[in-house]
Design an enzyme around this catalytic site. Sequence first.
Site, PDB file in Angstrom:
ATOM      1  N   SER A  26     -84.992  66.716  74.097  1.00 22.05           N
ATOM      2  CA  SER A  26     -85.612  67.690  74.983  1.00 22.05           C
ATOM      3  C   SER A  26     -85.106  67.532  76.406  1.00 22.05           C
ATOM      4  O   SER A  26     -84.413  66.560  76.734  1.00 22.05           O
ATOM      5  CB  SER A  26     -87.142  67.548  74.958  1.00 22.05           C
ATOM      6  OG  SER A  26     -87.536  66.280  75.443  1.00 22.05           O
ATOM      7  N   VAL A  86     -84.271  53.003  72.254  1.00 15.72           N
ATOM      8  CA  VAL A  86     -83.227  52.538  73.167  1.00 15.72           C
ATOM      9  C   VAL A  86     -83.576  51.238  73.882  1.00 15.72           C
ATOM     10  O   VAL A  86     -82.755  50.695  74.621  1.00 15.72           O
ATOM     11  CB  VAL A  86     -82.877  53.621  74.208  1.00 15.72           C
ATOM     12  CG1 VAL A  86     -82.194  54.798  73.539  1.00 15.72           C
ATOM     13  CG2 VAL A  86     -84.125  54.058  74.981  1.00 15.72           C
ATOM     14  N   ASN A 112     -79.345  58.440  78.940  1.00 22.60           N
ATOM     15  CA  ASN A 112     -80.214  59.413  79.594  1.00 22.60           C
ATOM     16  C   ASN A 112     -81.694  59.198  79.300  1.00 22.60           C
ATOM     17  O   ASN A 112     -82.544  59.632  80.088  1.00 22.60           O
ATOM     18  CB  ASN A 112     -79.810  60.827  79.158  1.00 22.60           C
ATOM     19  CG  ASN A 112     -80.812  61.869  79.592  1.00 22.60           C
ATOM     20  OD1 ASN A 112     -80.894  62.223  80.758  1.00 22.60           O
ATOM     21  ND2 ASN A 112     -81.619  62.354  78.644  1.00 22.60           N
ATOM     22  N   TYR A 187     -91.133  53.553  88.768  1.00 24.76           N
ATOM     23  CA  TYR A 187     -90.094  54.544  88.527  1.00 24.76           C
ATOM     24  C   TYR A 187     -88.939  54.371  89.505  1.00 24.76           C
ATOM     25  O   TYR A 187     -87.774  54.347  89.117  1.00 24.76           O
ATOM     26  CB  TYR A 187     -90.669  55.959  88.630  1.00 24.76           C
ATOM     27  CG  TYR A 187     -89.684  57.038  88.236  1.00 24.76           C
ATOM     28  CD1 TYR A 187     -89.493  57.358  86.897  1.00 24.76           C
ATOM     29  CD2 TYR A 187     -88.929  57.714  89.191  1.00 24.76           C
ATOM     30  CE1 TYR A 187     -88.576  58.329  86.519  1.00 24.76           C
ATOM     31  CE2 TYR A 187     -88.018  58.686  88.825  1.00 24.76           C
ATOM     32  CZ  TYR A 187     -87.840  58.995  87.490  1.00 24.76           C
ATOM     33  OH  TYR A 187     -86.926  59.937  87.132  1.00 24.76           O
ATOM     34  N   THR A 222     -88.598  70.391  83.350  1.00 25.78           N
ATOM     35  CA  THR A 222     -88.370  69.873  82.005  1.00 25.78           C
ATOM     36  C   THR A 222     -89.698  69.418  81.403  1.00 25.78           C
ATOM     37  O   THR A 222     -90.691  69.267  82.132  1.00 25.78           O
ATOM     38  CB  THR A 222     -87.406  68.670  82.011  1.00 25.78           C
ATOM     39  OG1 THR A 222     -88.063  67.544  82.628  1.00 25.78           O
ATOM     40  CG2 THR A 222     -86.113  68.990  82.757  1.00 25.78           C
ATOM     41  N   PRO A 223     -89.736  69.157  80.102  1.00 21.18           N
ATOM     42  CA  PRO A 223     -90.977  68.648  79.507  1.00 21.18           C
ATOM     43  C   PRO A 223     -91.494  67.376  80.184  1.00 21.18           C
ATOM     44  O   PRO A 223     -92.707  67.172  80.270  1.00 21.18           O
ATOM     45  CB  PRO A 223     -90.569  68.396  78.053  1.00 21.18           C
ATOM     46  CG  PRO A 223     -89.532  69.427  77.786  1.00 21.18           C
ATOM     47  CD  PRO A 223     -88.730  69.497  79.058  1.00 21.18           C
TER      48      PRO A 223
END
Length: 283
Positions: A26, A86, A112, A187, A222-223
Amino acid sequence: MATSTPVFTTGTRLKDKVCIVTGSSSGLGRAIALAFAAQATRLVVCADLKPTPKSDFMAEQAGTPTEEVICQRHGESKGIFVKTNVTIGTEVEALVQTAVKVGGRLDVMVNNAGIGGTENHGMVHEMTEETWDTVMSINSRSVFLGCKYACAQFVKQAPHSSGHRGWIINTSSIMGLVGQAVHGAAYCASKGAVTLLTKQIAVEYAKYKVHCNCICPGHLRTPMTEDQYQDQEMRTAISTLTPWGDEWGAAEDVAKGYVYLASDDAAYVTGVALPIDGGYCAQ
């Protein structure tokens, strides 16, 4: 909320290259995989925990897995899906080996996969250790593992016809370049780690003719950012910080930057952290 099918320019910029894209189901990862496939790749290996998009927010053909869209558009053998966590080294190693087994080699590794979301935000003194560890694991450990196993393959395989052995493109963020209260410590730290890891690998592996660059997207629809975009107060706060205001970026626009960095057009480019952010970092 869904968009119309994006039109990626078809061409041969990535002709016969074998590519892996993590977080491909997505958002930005899906757009990258579709953009690559439109440029005559031999194979795009789509890696994620599940093949279908997380939501239909800003997603075309939301019910169809990315690799199926690729095969529908470009040929039956052009895309495959490999379920991958990942953060687990053995799974990332197996992902690379699958790409080599099916495609014959590995040319492009796009690390990504990542997480954001308001549930991971907050001031550092209020943040749990579990939140910190989870964000760092998914956003930075995963990139380390992707680089590790891609580089191991690159250094032992014959050079591409261009004379270069491989291309790594990591997804960082504008929050890997500057701090911002909206996104929180974990983050920002995780994306900062991606940016500096990219530069270190670019320097160390240049002798093997391996490129390593990262893209630093700005605020995209984006989602992963759906909750921010739909929250009018947060959306306004973020938009006022961006020169283009409420015109948040589209994943398809950013995906074109990955095509450039994976192509021979970027033959002399390595160690770059490229913002695609509507001018945010220009301020």
